[in-house]
Design a protein around this motif. Structure first.
Motif, PDB file in Angstrom:
ATOM      1  N   ALA A 222     -18.601 -16.510 -49.400  1.00 51.25           N
ATOM      2  CA  ALA A 222     -18.208 -17.874 -49.774  1.00 51.25           C
ATOM      3  C   ALA A 222     -16.962 -18.306 -48.994  1.00 51.25           C
ATOM      4  CB  ALA A 222     -17.956 -17.951 -51.281  1.00 51.25           C
ATOM      5  N   GLU A 223     -16.012 -17.413 -48.883  1.00 49.76           N
ATOM      6  CA  GLU A 223     -14.794 -17.689 -48.112  1.00 49.76           C
ATOM      7  C   GLU A 223     -15.141 -17.970 -46.650  1.00 49.76           C
ATOM      8  OE1 GLU A 223     -10.857 -15.126 -48.221  1.00 49.76           O
ATOM      9  OE2 GLU A 223     -12.335 -14.206 -46.874  1.00 49.76           O
ATOM     10  N   ARG A 224     -16.009 -17.137 -46.092  1.00 42.80           N
ATOM     11  CA  ARG A 224     -16.425 -17.287 -44.698  1.00 42.80           C
ATOM     12  C   ARG A 224     -17.155 -18.618 -44.490  1.00 42.80           C
ATOM     13  NH1 ARG A 224     -20.383 -15.413 -40.938  1.00 42.80           N
ATOM     14  NH2 ARG A 224     -19.523 -14.049 -39.309  1.00 42.80           N
ATOM     15  N   LYS A 225     -18.005 -18.987 -45.452  1.00 42.10           N
ATOM     16  CA  LYS A 225     -18.743 -20.250 -45.366  1.00 42.10           C
ATOM     17  C   LYS A 225     -17.788 -21.438 -45.385  1.00 42.10           C
ATOM     18  CE  LYS A 225     -22.398 -22.885 -47.731  1.00 42.10           C
ATOM     19  NZ  LYS A 225     -23.340 -22.893 -48.885  1.00 42.10           N
ATOM     20  N   ASN A 226     -16.736 -21.353 -46.188  1.00 38.97           N
ATOM     21  CA  ASN A 226     -15.762 -22.446 -46.255  1.00 38.97           C
ATOM     22  C   ASN A 226     -14.958 -22.568 -44.953  1.00 38.97           C
ATOM     23  OD1 ASN A 226     -16.455 -23.261 -48.862  1.00 38.97           O
ATOM     24  ND2 ASN A 226     -15.104 -21.734 -49.804  1.00 38.97           N
ATOM     25  N   ALA A 227     -14.675 -21.426 -44.312  1.00 32.68           N
ATOM     26  CA  ALA A 227     -13.996 -21.473 -43.009  1.00 32.68           C
ATOM     27  C   ALA A 227     -14.893 -22.141 -41.963  1.00 32.68           C
ATOM     28  CB  ALA A 227     -13.623 -20.060 -42.559  1.00 32.68           C
ATOM     29  N   LEU A 228     -16.177 -21.814 -42.003  1.00 34.88           N
ATOM     30  CA  LEU A 228     -17.109 -22.431 -41.055  1.00 34.88           C
ATOM     31  C   LEU A 228     -17.250 -23.925 -41.323  1.00 34.88           C
ATOM     32  CD1 LEU A 228     -19.891 -19.687 -40.919  1.00 34.88           C
ATOM     33  CD2 LEU A 228     -18.144 -20.175 -39.205  1.00 34.88           C
ATOM     34  N   ARG A 229     -17.233 -24.313 -42.595  1.00 32.36           N
ATOM     35  CA  ARG A 229     -17.315 -25.740 -42.914  1.00 32.36           C
ATOM     36  C   ARG A 229     -16.128 -26.501 -42.322  1.00 32.36           C
ATOM     37  NH1 ARG A 229     -17.003 -28.729 -48.921  1.00 32.36           N
ATOM     38  NH2 ARG A 229     -17.021 -30.861 -48.070  1.00 32.36           N
TER      39      ARG A 229
ATOM     40  N   VAL B 111      -8.057 -21.311 -46.540  1.00 30.72           N
ATOM     41  CA  VAL B 111      -9.464 -21.225 -46.939  1.00 30.72           C
ATOM     42  C   VAL B 111      -9.608 -20.121 -47.978  1.00 30.72           C
ATOM     43  CG1 VAL B 111     -11.807 -20.779 -46.156  1.00 30.72           C
ATOM     44  CG2 VAL B 111     -10.213 -22.007 -44.663  1.00 30.72           C
ATOM     45  N   ARG B 112     -10.232 -20.470 -49.105  1.00 35.01           N
ATOM     46  CA  ARG B 112     -10.426 -19.514 -50.192  1.00 35.01           C
ATOM     47  C   ARG B 112     -11.906 -19.418 -50.554  1.00 35.01           C
ATOM     48  NH1 ARG B 112      -5.646 -22.015 -54.110  1.00 35.01           N
ATOM     49  NH2 ARG B 112      -3.869 -21.517 -52.744  1.00 35.01           N
ATOM     50  N   GLU B 113     -12.187 -18.495 -51.425  1.00 35.54           N
ATOM     51  CA  GLU B 113     -13.562 -18.345 -51.903  1.00 35.54           C
ATOM     52  C   GLU B 113     -14.047 -19.620 -52.587  1.00 35.54           C
ATOM     53  OE1 GLU B 113     -16.112 -15.199 -54.669  1.00 35.54           O
ATOM     54  OE2 GLU B 113     -13.954 -15.427 -54.970  1.00 35.54           O
ATOM     55  N   THR B 114     -13.136 -20.311 -53.276  1.00 35.19           N
ATOM     56  CA  THR B 114     -13.500 -21.498 -54.042  1.00 35.19           C
ATOM     57  C   THR B 114     -13.426 -22.790 -53.234  1.00 35.19           C
ATOM     58  OG1 THR B 114     -11.205 -21.622 -54.823  1.00 35.19           O
ATOM     59  CG2 THR B 114     -12.792 -20.464 -56.234  1.00 35.19           C
ATOM     60  N   GLY B 115     -12.979 -22.705 -51.979  1.00 35.07           N
ATOM     61  CA  GLY B 115     -12.833 -23.903 -51.148  1.00 35.07           C
ATOM     62  C   GLY B 115     -11.490 -23.894 -50.451  1.00 35.07           C
ATOM     63  N   LEU B 116     -11.011 -25.066 -50.054  1.00 33.43           N
ATOM     64  CA  LEU B 116      -9.705 -25.164 -49.409  1.00 33.43           C
ATOM     65  C   LEU B 116      -8.599 -25.238 -50.443  1.00 33.43           C
ATOM     66  CD1 LEU B 116     -10.374 -27.682 -46.489  1.00 33.43           C
ATOM     67  CD2 LEU B 116     -10.713 -25.205 -46.562  1.00 33.43           C
ATOM     68  N   GLY B 117      -7.476 -24.610 -50.136  1.00 29.97           N
ATOM     69  CA  GLY B 117      -6.323 -24.689 -51.019  1.00 29.97           C
ATOM     70  C   GLY B 117      -5.700 -26.073 -50.993  1.00 29.97           C
ATOM     71  N   PRO B 118      -4.906 -26.427 -52.031  1.00 26.48           N
ATOM     72  CA  PRO B 118      -4.379 -27.789 -52.150  1.00 26.48           C
ATOM     73  C   PRO B 118      -3.165 -28.095 -51.279  1.00 26.48           C
ATOM     74  CG  PRO B 118      -3.648 -26.450 -53.995  1.00 26.48           C
ATOM     75  CD  PRO B 118      -4.577 -25.582 -53.192  1.00 26.48           C
ATOM     76  N   THR B 119      -2.585 -27.071 -50.651  1.00 32.53           N
ATOM     77  CA  THR B 119      -1.395 -27.275 -49.821  1.00 32.53           C
ATOM     78  C   THR B 119      -1.796 -27.469 -48.366  1.00 32.53           C
ATOM     79  OG1 THR B 119      -0.052 -25.939 -51.324  1.00 32.53           O
ATOM     80  CG2 THR B 119       0.792 -26.265 -49.093  1.00 32.53           C
TER      81      THR B 119
END
Length: 374
Positions: free
Chosen positions: A187-194, A269-277
């Motif tokens: 999931a983390e890897r997928k969010n980085a690719l996004r 980039v986190r497992e749950t999506g992008l961090g807020p900062t």
């Protein structure tokens, strides 16, 4: 020949520094009078020297320096150093990894350098041989690990927006995750690719980082946004959960005060999506890593941006004044192993947006020694 032109020049400087003996802590100890106590106070300086003392003096041949929080009155700093595979510093850490199984930093570096040094290394084909380390010293929280942040830059094969380099992104992410002992997280890897796939053309994924001493995330730095509309659209497409109008406002007011040629963004980039900062880097001077004088600033290059910062209430004026004196002409130094040239400059300044406002301003300053005339 220039220190920044060839690997041979760096190797020569490392050879000469090895003759000096000692550690990076010993080297930095000679430069106390060149670092304002307004930026780094005496107790904090001792902590910097203690950390630097665990590193070989030969690391002074590549840029080293400090992250300086301009929004805090406390005169504190984090330390940054760098090394390349196949070098004297790399050999130092590889030997330590073999002989001291408790040294987690050396073991992590050993795993990463091993990936770079393998025959036909795909990782080396993207990021080259350089690894950057960032130690939380002033910003460290009680009980945190002393493991540094580890960064790679795609200097050999730049990762550009709209170029279909998702495989390169995944490879670098996997290398950093594995070297610090984390398990791969799809999931983390997928969010980085996004985040990468949302990048517009003519932007580049400038660096990847992990901070094993902090909560798990992958730090991506994307550079080259031409307009504030472009960066705000990318944040929306990438799924950043923060207040995009605040980002637009910050960029807009700095553009009114200084000639911003490009902008960059640091995201987690986190497992749950992008961090807020979000970290914003507003570029007043276009830098090209293959330019032999990449690290050299003109003495006045940063003045417009520092002037723009003076309008921000969160910035400590005394620190900003001291920062303005950091950039200096190359300085000739003499040691027992011969003549050196010391360079000092500002690499970049990062504005940190969190919640609904600009909360931090950090300056990243460097020093580097050359045994070769510039």
């Amino acid at each position: 020949m220039n220190i920044l032109d060839t690997d041979e020049a760096v190797a020569l400087t490392q050879e000469r520094l090895a003759e000096e003996g000692g550690t990076m802590g010993d080297l930095l100890g000679h430069f106390r009078n060149r670092v304002s106590p307004i930026l780094v106070g005496d107790p904090q300086w001792e902590r910097v020297l203690e950390c630097a003392g665990r590193h070989p003096i030969t690391m002074g041949a590549l840029p080293f320096g400090f992250e300086l929080p301009l929004h805090e009155r406390r005169p504190t700093a984090d330390l940054g150093v760098s090394l390349t595979s196949g070098s004297r510093p790399a050999a130092f850490f590889l030997e330590r990894a073999r002989n001291d199984k408790t040294d987690e930093t050396a073991r992590a570096l050993g795993r990463l350098l091993g990936q770079m040094d393998s025959d036909g290394s795909r990782l080396r084909g993207i990021v080259g041989r350089k690894v950057m380390l960032e130690y939380d010293i002033g910003s460290a929280r009680d009980g945190e690990s002393s493991l540094p942040g580890m960064f790679l830059r795609p200097g050999e094969r730049p990762i550009l927006g709209a170029r279909g380099q998702a495989d390169d992104v995944g490879l670098v992410v996997d290398a950093l995750v594995s070297c610090v002992g984390w398990e791969r997280n799809d999931a983390e890897r997928k969010n980085a690719l996004r985040a990468y796939l949302a990048q517009p053309e003519d932007t580049r994924l400038d660096s990847f980082g992990v901070f094993p001493a902090r909560s798990r995330s992958i730090r991506l730095a994307i550079m080259g946004f031409r307009t504030r509309r472009e960066i705000c659209s990318w944040l929306e497409d990438a799924g950043w959960p923060g207040a995009i109008p605040v980002v637009d406002s910050v960029i807009s007011r700095f553009r009114e005060r200084a000639n911003i040629v490009r902008s960059g963004a640091n995201i987690d980039v986190r497992e749950t999506g992008l961090g807020p900062t979000l970290g914003l880097t507003l570029i007043v001077k276009q830098r090209y890593t293959r330019d032999s004088r990449y690290w050299l600033d003109g003495l006045t290059d940063w003045e417009p941006f520092l002037e723009a910062l003076r309008h921000e209430d969160l910035v400590v004026p005394e620190k900003l004044a001291a920062l303005g004196e950091w950039v200096s002409k190359p300085t000739v130094l003499f040691a027992k192993s011969g003549r050196y040239v010391l360079l000092r400059g500002i690499h970049h300044i990062k504005l940190v947006v969190s919640g609904n406002r600009l909360r931090q301003a950090k300056a990243y300053v460097f020093m580097v020694l050359s045994a070769v005339s510039l």
